[in-house]
Design a protein around this motif. Structure first.
Motif, PDB file in Angstrom:
ATOM      1  N   ALA A  70      12.020 -53.075  18.289  1.00  0.00           N
ATOM      2  CA  ALA A  70      13.113 -52.203  18.713  1.00  0.00           C
ATOM      3  C   ALA A  70      12.793 -51.525  20.044  1.00  0.00           C
ATOM      4  O   ALA A  70      13.676 -51.341  20.888  1.00  0.00           O
ATOM      5  CB  ALA A  70      13.394 -51.161  17.634  1.00  0.00           C
ATOM      6  N   THR A  71      11.529 -51.165  20.240  1.00  0.00           N
ATOM      7  CA  THR A  71      11.124 -50.541  21.505  1.00  0.00           C
ATOM      8  C   THR A  71      11.264 -51.515  22.659  1.00  0.00           C
ATOM      9  O   THR A  71      11.741 -51.151  23.744  1.00  0.00           O
ATOM     10  CB  THR A  71       9.675 -50.030  21.402  1.00  0.00           C
ATOM     11  OG1 THR A  71       9.606 -49.019  20.390  1.00  0.00           O
ATOM     12  CG2 THR A  71       9.203 -49.446  22.718  1.00  0.00           C
ATOM     13  N   ALA A  72      10.864 -52.769  22.444  1.00  0.00           N
ATOM     14  CA  ALA A  72      11.025 -53.783  23.489  1.00  0.00           C
ATOM     15  C   ALA A  72      12.498 -53.953  23.856  1.00  0.00           C
ATOM     16  O   ALA A  72      12.857 -54.038  25.038  1.00  0.00           O
ATOM     17  CB  ALA A  72      10.430 -55.111  23.027  1.00  0.00           C
ATOM     18  N   TRP A  73      13.357 -53.980  22.835  1.00  0.00           N
ATOM     19  CA  TRP A  73      14.802 -54.101  23.080  1.00  0.00           C
ATOM     20  C   TRP A  73      15.304 -52.896  23.873  1.00  0.00           C
ATOM     21  O   TRP A  73      16.064 -53.037  24.838  1.00  0.00           O
ATOM     22  CB  TRP A  73      15.535 -54.196  21.752  1.00  0.00           C
ATOM     23  CG  TRP A  73      17.016 -54.362  21.874  1.00  0.00           C
ATOM     24  CD1 TRP A  73      17.721 -55.521  21.973  1.00  0.00           C
ATOM     25  CD2 TRP A  73      17.998 -53.306  21.936  1.00  0.00           C
ATOM     26  NE1 TRP A  73      19.067 -55.269  22.077  1.00  0.00           N
ATOM     27  CE2 TRP A  73      19.272 -53.915  22.056  1.00  0.00           C
ATOM     28  CE3 TRP A  73      17.920 -51.917  21.888  1.00  0.00           C
ATOM     29  CZ2 TRP A  73      20.443 -53.184  22.148  1.00  0.00           C
ATOM     30  CZ3 TRP A  73      19.092 -51.181  21.975  1.00  0.00           C
ATOM     31  CH2 TRP A  73      20.327 -51.816  22.098  1.00  0.00           C
ATOM     32  N   PHE A  74      14.875 -51.700  23.489  1.00  0.00           N
ATOM     33  CA  PHE A  74      15.301 -50.477  24.168  1.00  0.00           C
ATOM     34  C   PHE A  74      14.835 -50.470  25.628  1.00  0.00           C
ATOM     35  O   PHE A  74      15.592 -50.109  26.538  1.00  0.00           O
ATOM     36  CB  PHE A  74      14.742 -49.259  23.429  1.00  0.00           C
ATOM     37  CG  PHE A  74      15.101 -47.945  24.061  1.00  0.00           C
ATOM     38  CD1 PHE A  74      16.286 -47.299  23.731  1.00  0.00           C
ATOM     39  CD2 PHE A  74      14.255 -47.346  24.984  1.00  0.00           C
ATOM     40  CE1 PHE A  74      16.623 -46.088  24.322  1.00  0.00           C
ATOM     41  CE2 PHE A  74      14.586 -46.138  25.577  1.00  0.00           C
ATOM     42  CZ  PHE A  74      15.768 -45.506  25.242  1.00  0.00           C
ATOM     43  N   LEU A  75      13.590 -50.878  25.863  1.00  0.00           N
ATOM     44  CA  LEU A  75      13.065 -50.898  27.225  1.00  0.00           C
ATOM     45  C   LEU A  75      13.792 -51.909  28.099  1.00  0.00           C
ATOM     46  O   LEU A  75      14.082 -51.646  29.272  1.00  0.00           O
ATOM     47  CB  LEU A  75      11.567 -51.207  27.194  1.00  0.00           C
ATOM     48  CG  LEU A  75      10.660 -50.104  26.632  1.00  0.00           C
ATOM     49  CD1 LEU A  75       9.260 -50.644  26.386  1.00  0.00           C
ATOM     50  CD2 LEU A  75      10.621 -48.909  27.575  1.00  0.00           C
ATOM     51  N   LYS A  76      14.097 -53.073  27.542  1.00  0.00           N
ATOM     52  CA  LYS A  76      14.827 -54.073  28.316  1.00  0.00           C
ATOM     53  C   LYS A  76      16.202 -53.562  28.721  1.00  0.00           C
ATOM     54  O   LYS A  76      16.689 -53.842  29.834  1.00  0.00           O
ATOM     55  CB  LYS A  76      14.986 -55.360  27.502  1.00  0.00           C
ATOM     56  CG  LYS A  76      13.733 -56.208  27.416  1.00  0.00           C
ATOM     57  CD  LYS A  76      13.997 -57.478  26.636  1.00  0.00           C
ATOM     58  CE  LYS A  76      12.774 -58.371  26.601  1.00  0.00           C
ATOM     59  NZ  LYS A  76      13.012 -59.626  25.846  1.00  0.00           N
TER      60      LYS A  76
ATOM     61  N   ASN B  42      17.157 -50.246  28.919  1.00  0.00           N
ATOM     62  CA  ASN B  42      17.187 -48.984  29.652  1.00  0.00           C
ATOM     63  C   ASN B  42      16.179 -48.871  30.790  1.00  0.00           C
ATOM     64  O   ASN B  42      16.404 -48.106  31.732  1.00  0.00           O
ATOM     65  CB  ASN B  42      16.949 -47.824  28.671  1.00  0.00           C
ATOM     66  CG  ASN B  42      18.068 -47.684  27.658  1.00  0.00           C
ATOM     67  OD1 ASN B  42      19.123 -47.146  27.950  1.00  0.00           O
ATOM     68  ND2 ASN B  42      17.829 -48.185  26.454  1.00  0.00           N
ATOM     69  N   HIS B  43      15.076 -49.622  30.718  1.00  0.00           N
ATOM     70  CA  HIS B  43      14.047 -49.531  31.760  1.00  0.00           C
ATOM     71  C   HIS B  43      13.510 -50.919  32.106  1.00  0.00           C
ATOM     72  O   HIS B  43      12.305 -51.166  32.052  1.00  0.00           O
ATOM     73  CB  HIS B  43      12.900 -48.619  31.292  1.00  0.00           C
ATOM     74  CG  HIS B  43      13.347 -47.253  30.893  1.00  0.00           C
ATOM     75  ND1 HIS B  43      13.792 -46.316  31.808  1.00  0.00           N
ATOM     76  CD2 HIS B  43      13.440 -46.663  29.671  1.00  0.00           C
ATOM     77  CE1 HIS B  43      14.126 -45.203  31.178  1.00  0.00           C
ATOM     78  NE2 HIS B  43      13.935 -45.396  29.882  1.00  0.00           N
ATOM     79  N   PRO B  44      14.395 -51.837  32.456  1.00  0.00           N
ATOM     80  CA  PRO B  44      13.957 -53.215  32.716  1.00  0.00           C
ATOM     81  C   PRO B  44      13.022 -53.285  33.916  1.00  0.00           C
ATOM     82  O   PRO B  44      13.241 -52.621  34.937  1.00  0.00           O
ATOM     83  CB  PRO B  44      15.279 -53.943  32.989  1.00  0.00           C
ATOM     84  CG  PRO B  44      16.212 -52.878  33.483  1.00  0.00           C
ATOM     85  CD  PRO B  44      15.836 -51.648  32.709  1.00  0.00           C
TER      86      PRO B  44
END
Length: 264
Positions: free
Chosen positions: A77-83, A85-87
């Motif tokens: 979920a963190t990887a998805w969120f980073l992609k 919001n903070h790619p």
């Protein structure tokens, strides 16, 4: 709760299906019964110290056959969120090598150089060192960087009691910096929503089962799902009574869920 309408079972693991390295006696029969009744179970965990591959091995060691598709973790979920919001940002990860490997597999660049860091990621770090705490403290106190935590859990249950989890370390860093992270894992509804979308189930067809009100149960409530609190892990009846977030059902353990399913 109408168990004949439930199609998707989102299980917390530690404290719900096992405790530390001890599998609860009912667990394998419960999982087999869900499948026999035409349901689907997913293991949803806030513990970011292990990769999905690590969890497959851990469950195999406990006697549970699982594949990577049976899991949703706060790391994913963190990887998805980073992609989203903070790619492309370079990450300083205060977490285990398993968490780092998972983020690198998702295409992120990691660094231990605080001057090159563009985003801080905090996980449940069973490899925590004072150097990591010092690095994150310095960055939080001197720079305005995106600051993400995989989960807010204060403790992780063990066979002897508990050990500090990600939320406890984040509280310690708040005392240093006055800054709080954006939290991705439960109680955010994100993982439950991703599971429902992936397996085509509605909130009415989905139940979240876990031993913590402030993460497991609240995530289910936030996603509009059915919820079952089990008293086999962290939560006491005093905590339950004091909480403003109430589960749909309370069970001494998920063994009671097995009994309910057998009656369908």
């Amino acid at each position: 709760m109408k168990f004949d309408q439930i199609k998707l079972y989102l299980f917390d693991m530690d404290g719900t299906l096992y405790l530390g390295s001890r599998l609860f006696d009912f667990t394998i029969e419960l999982l087999n019964t869900i499948r026999e009744k035409g349901g689907r179970y997913i293991f949803v965990t806030n513990n970011s110290s292990k990769s999905v591959a690590d969890y497959v091995k851990k469950l195999a060691g406990l006697g549970i056959a699982a594949t990577e598709s049976d899991f949703l973790t706060s790391s994913q979920a963190t990887a998805w969120f980073l992609k989203k919001n903070h790619p492309g940002k370079r990450l300083y990860v205060c977490g285990t090598q398993s968490l780092k490997n998972e983020l690198m597999r998702e295409g992120f660049e990691l660094t231990d150089d605080i001057d090159c860091t563009e985003c801080i990621v905090m996980g449940f770090d069973t490899e925590l060192t004072f150097k990591k705490l010092e690095d994150v403290s310095k960055m939080l106190c001197t720079r305005d960087l995106p600051y993400i935590a995989t989960n807010p859990d204060y403790v992780c249950p063990t066979e002897f009691g508990s050990v500090p989890d990600c939320g406890s370390v984040c509280d310690m860093l708040y005392n240093v910096s006055g800054k709080r992270p954006v939290v991705v894992g439960k109680p955010s509804p994100l993982m439950a929503q991703l599971a429902m979308e992936k397996w085509g189930c509605s909130p009415q067809q989905t139940v979240v089962i876990g031993d913590r009100i402030y993460t497991d149960i609240k995530s289910g409530l936030n996603a509009g799902c059915q919820t079952i609190l089990v008293m086999s892990g962290e939560t006491t009846y005093e905590i339950l009574e004091a909480s403003s977030d109430k589960p749909h059902l309370v069970m001494e353990s998920a063994a009671e869920l097995l009994t309910c399913l057998k009656e369908i």
